[in-house]
Design a protein around this motif. Structure first.
Motif, PDB file in Angstrom:
ATOM      1  N   LYS A 161       0.844  -1.193   0.000  1.00  0.00           N
ATOM      2  CA  LYS A 161       0.000   0.000   0.000  1.00  0.00           C
ATOM      3  C   LYS A 161       0.882   1.246   0.000  1.00  0.00           C
ATOM      4  O   LYS A 161       1.816   1.361   0.806  1.00  0.00           O
ATOM      5  N   LEU A 162       0.587   2.169  -0.899  1.00  0.00           N
ATOM      6  CA  LEU A 162       1.388   3.378  -1.044  1.00  0.00           C
ATOM      7  C   LEU A 162       0.556   4.620  -0.766  1.00  0.00           C
ATOM      8  O   LEU A 162      -0.638   4.649  -1.026  1.00  0.00           O
ATOM      9  N   CYS A 163       1.219   5.658  -0.245  1.00  0.00           N
ATOM     10  CA  CYS A 163       0.569   6.941   0.034  1.00  0.00           C
ATOM     11  C   CYS A 163       1.280   8.051  -0.731  1.00  0.00           C
ATOM     12  O   CYS A 163       2.461   7.925  -1.069  1.00  0.00           O
ATOM     13  N   PRO A 164       0.571   9.152  -1.002  1.00  0.00           N
ATOM     14  CA  PRO A 164       1.219  10.291  -1.671  1.00  0.00           C
ATOM     15  C   PRO A 164       2.330  10.869  -0.794  1.00  0.00           C
ATOM     16  O   PRO A 164       2.426  10.599   0.399  1.00  0.00           O
ATOM     17  N   GLU A 165       3.153  11.696  -1.415  1.00  0.00           N
ATOM     18  CA  GLU A 165       4.247  12.343  -0.685  1.00  0.00           C
ATOM     19  C   GLU A 165       3.700  13.191   0.459  1.00  0.00           C
ATOM     20  O   GLU A 165       2.698  13.889   0.304  1.00  0.00           O
ATOM     21  N   ASN A 166       4.354  13.115   1.599  1.00  0.00           N
ATOM     22  CA  ASN A 166       3.997  13.860   2.815  1.00  0.00           C
ATOM     23  C   ASN A 166       2.753  13.320   3.517  1.00  0.00           C
ATOM     24  O   ASN A 166       2.282  13.933   4.473  1.00  0.00           O
ATOM     25  N   TRP A 167       2.211  12.197   3.030  1.00  0.00           N
ATOM     26  CA  TRP A 167       1.123  11.519   3.719  1.00  0.00           C
ATOM     27  C   TRP A 167       1.704  10.309   4.438  1.00  0.00           C
ATOM     28  O   TRP A 167       2.659   9.688   3.966  1.00  0.00           O
ATOM     29  N   LEU A 168       1.124   9.952   5.591  1.00  0.00           N
ATOM     30  CA  LEU A 168       1.592   8.808   6.363  1.00  0.00           C
ATOM     31  C   LEU A 168       0.519   7.729   6.383  1.00  0.00           C
ATOM     32  O   LEU A 168      -0.673   8.024   6.422  1.00  0.00           O
ATOM     33  N   ARG A 169       0.972   6.482   6.340  1.00  0.00           N
ATOM     34  CA  ARG A 169       0.031   5.366   6.205  1.00  0.00           C
ATOM     35  C   ARG A 169      -0.122   4.594   7.506  1.00  0.00           C
ATOM     36  O   ARG A 169       0.839   4.368   8.236  1.00  0.00           O
ATOM     37  N   LEU A 170      -1.354   4.183   7.752  1.00  0.00           N
ATOM     38  CA  LEU A 170      -1.675   3.229   8.815  1.00  0.00           C
ATOM     39  C   LEU A 170      -2.604   2.201   8.193  1.00  0.00           C
ATOM     40  O   LEU A 170      -3.740   2.528   7.839  1.00  0.00           O
ATOM     41  N   GLU A 171      -2.101   0.979   8.011  1.00  0.00           N
ATOM     42  CA  GLU A 171      -2.860  -0.096   7.367  1.00  0.00           C
ATOM     43  C   GLU A 171      -3.320   0.332   5.964  1.00  0.00           C
ATOM     44  O   GLU A 171      -2.494   0.564   5.097  1.00  0.00           O
ATOM     45  N   ASN A 172      -4.635   0.475   5.758  1.00  0.00           N
ATOM     46  CA  ASN A 172      -5.138   0.734   4.404  1.00  0.00           C
ATOM     47  C   ASN A 172      -5.423   2.207   4.114  1.00  0.00           C
ATOM     48  O   ASN A 172      -5.968   2.530   3.060  1.00  0.00           O
ATOM     49  N   LYS A 173      -5.064   3.099   5.035  1.00  0.00           N
ATOM     50  CA  LYS A 173      -5.375   4.516   4.847  1.00  0.00           C
ATOM     51  C   LYS A 173      -4.122   5.390   4.917  1.00  0.00           C
ATOM     52  O   LYS A 173      -3.132   5.044   5.554  1.00  0.00           O
ATOM     53  N   CYS A 174      -4.236   6.534   4.233  1.00  0.00           N
ATOM     54  CA  CYS A 174      -3.185   7.547   4.255  1.00  0.00           C
ATOM     55  C   CYS A 174      -3.718   8.774   4.986  1.00  0.00           C
ATOM     56  O   CYS A 174      -4.885   9.154   4.806  1.00  0.00           O
ATOM     57  N   TYR A 175      -2.864   9.407   5.784  1.00  0.00           N
ATOM     58  CA  TYR A 175      -3.289  10.549   6.602  1.00  0.00           C
ATOM     59  C   TYR A 175      -2.358  11.739   6.374  1.00  0.00           C
ATOM     60  O   TYR A 175      -1.149  11.577   6.187  1.00  0.00           O
ATOM     61  N   TRP A 176      -2.957  12.913   6.425  1.00  0.00           N
ATOM     62  CA  TRP A 176      -2.201  14.159   6.254  1.00  0.00           C
ATOM     63  C   TRP A 176      -2.692  15.180   7.267  1.00  0.00           C
ATOM     64  O   TRP A 176      -3.893  15.404   7.418  1.00  0.00           O
ATOM     65  N   VAL A 177      -1.753  15.801   7.978  1.00  0.00           N
ATOM     66  CA  VAL A 177      -2.073  16.814   8.984  1.00  0.00           C
ATOM     67  C   VAL A 177      -1.633  18.172   8.463  1.00  0.00           C
ATOM     68  O   VAL A 177      -0.490  18.345   8.021  1.00  0.00           O
ATOM     69  N   SER A 178      -2.534  19.144   8.489  1.00  0.00           N
ATOM     70  CA  SER A 178      -2.226  20.471   7.944  1.00  0.00           C
ATOM     71  C   SER A 178      -1.158  21.173   8.791  1.00  0.00           C
ATOM     72  O   SER A 178      -1.056  20.954   9.998  1.00  0.00           O
ATOM     73  N   LYS A 179      -0.397  22.023   8.115  1.00  0.00           N
ATOM     74  CA  LYS A 179       0.618  22.819   8.797  1.00  0.00           C
ATOM     75  C   LYS A 179       0.101  24.210   9.162  1.00  0.00           C
ATOM     76  O   LYS A 179       0.774  24.958   9.882  1.00  0.00           O
ATOM     77  N   ILE A 180      -1.075  24.549   8.654  1.00  0.00           N
ATOM     78  CA  ILE A 180      -1.676  25.847   8.960  1.00  0.00           C
ATOM     79  C   ILE A 180      -2.967  25.622   9.736  1.00  0.00           C
ATOM     80  O   ILE A 180      -3.395  24.484   9.938  1.00  0.00           O
ATOM     81  N   GLN A 181      -3.596  26.710  10.143  1.00  0.00           N
ATOM     82  CA  GLN A 181      -4.835  26.624  10.912  1.00  0.00           C
ATOM     83  C   GLN A 181      -5.955  27.367  10.192  1.00  0.00           C
ATOM     84  O   GLN A 181      -5.726  28.373   9.516  1.00  0.00           O
ATOM     85  N   ALA A 182      -7.178  26.850  10.338  1.00  0.00           N
ATOM     86  CA  ALA A 182      -8.338  27.467   9.693  1.00  0.00           C
ATOM     87  C   ALA A 182      -9.600  26.937  10.358  1.00  0.00           C
ATOM     88  O   ALA A 182      -9.538  26.104  11.275  1.00  0.00           O
ATOM     89  N   THR A 183     -10.755  27.402   9.883  1.00  0.00           N
ATOM     90  CA  THR A 183     -12.030  26.925  10.420  1.00  0.00           C
ATOM     91  C   THR A 183     -12.309  25.507   9.923  1.00  0.00           C
ATOM     92  O   THR A 183     -11.638  24.995   9.024  1.00  0.00           O
ATOM     93  N   TRP A 184     -13.327  24.883  10.503  1.00  0.00           N
ATOM     94  CA  TRP A 184     -13.684  23.515  10.110  1.00  0.00           C
ATOM     95  C   TRP A 184     -14.045  23.446   8.628  1.00  0.00           C
ATOM     96  O   TRP A 184     -13.606  22.550   7.908  1.00  0.00           O
ATOM     97  N   GLN A 185     -14.840  24.396   8.146  1.00  0.00           N
ATOM     98  CA  GLN A 185     -15.275  24.382   6.759  1.00  0.00           C
ATOM     99  C   GLN A 185     -14.098  24.527   5.798  1.00  0.00           C
ATOM    100  O   GLN A 185     -14.032  23.839   4.768  1.00  0.00           O
TER     101      GLN A 185
END
Length: 210
Positions: free
Chosen positions: A83-107
């Motif tokens: 299983k592969l993830c895009p650059e700067n994304w981290l994988r756990l089992e079957n999913k890829c996760y990305w955490v933003s470096k900036i802050q904003a509202t939920w929307q």
């Protein structure tokens, strides 16, 4: 010859076109195909069959697996999942996760995840929350894909699934303009206009042998 006024009169006749002898035409199979070097080569139909295409495709996949994946030694007798993830994304089992470096509202976080071809985090098990907290570095508060619906007054995930009743009770009464957030690995309710980081998720790309 010259005319009466002394001008030279030229007799110009159209040049006859010579018909090309069909016997001297270059055979179709010898014709050359010229293309832009930056473009894909033009290949006459029928020159490459499906067997050759499949062979080339398998070779490309095999090289990608060798380069990108850690293949176990017993891969010949046991299938493996790569299983592969895009650059700067981290994988756990079957999913890829990305955490933003900036802050904003939920929307705004939701719109950013969709622009990346993903969705805001939908937590399906506690291991996900712990993993996100471990990769979020200094970010303690993180938007996730949890929102309230009115007039029903219920919590739902961005994919449309309802929040577990026990978790809903832990969040307390549902208030208007409330969205879900991770705080040190635990879900809390917060005003959707609050500014903080967010988490996106998408399915990992499967580059497996079978």
């Amino acid at each position: 010859m010259e005319d009466e006024e002394g001008y030279m009169a030229l007799s110009i006749q159209p040049r006859k076109k010579h018909k090309q002898n069909p016997q001297h035409q270059e055979p179709a199979f010898q014709r050359k195909y010229y293309t832009d070097p930056l473009e894909e080569p033009v290949v006459p139909q029928g020159r490459i069959n499906d067997t050759e295409n499949n062979s080339r495709l398998k070779n490309i996949i095999s090289r990608l697996q060798e380069f990108m994946c850690k293949i176990p030694q017993n891969k010949l007798t046991e299938s493996f999942r790569c299983k592969l993830c895009p650059e700067n994304w981290l994988r756990l089992e079957n999913k890829c996760y990305w955490v933003s470096k900036i802050q904003a509202t939920w929307q705004m976080g939701q719109e950013d995840c969709r622009a990346k071809g993903s969705q805001m985090l939908v937590i399906q098990k506690q291991e996900e929350a712990a993993f996100i907290q471990s990769i979020s570095e200094e970010a303690q508060l993180l938007w996730i894909g949890l929102m309230t619906t009115f007039p029903l007054g219920k919590w739902i995930w961005e994919d449309g699934s309802p929040l577990d009743e026990n978790q809903s009770e832990a969040l307390g009464p549902v208030e208007a303009n409330s969205c879900g957030m991770l705080n040190d690995g635990k879900m809390i309710a917060e005003s959707c206009s609050t500014v903080t980081s967010w988490v996106c998720e998408k399915e990992a790309f499967d580059l497996s042998s079978n």
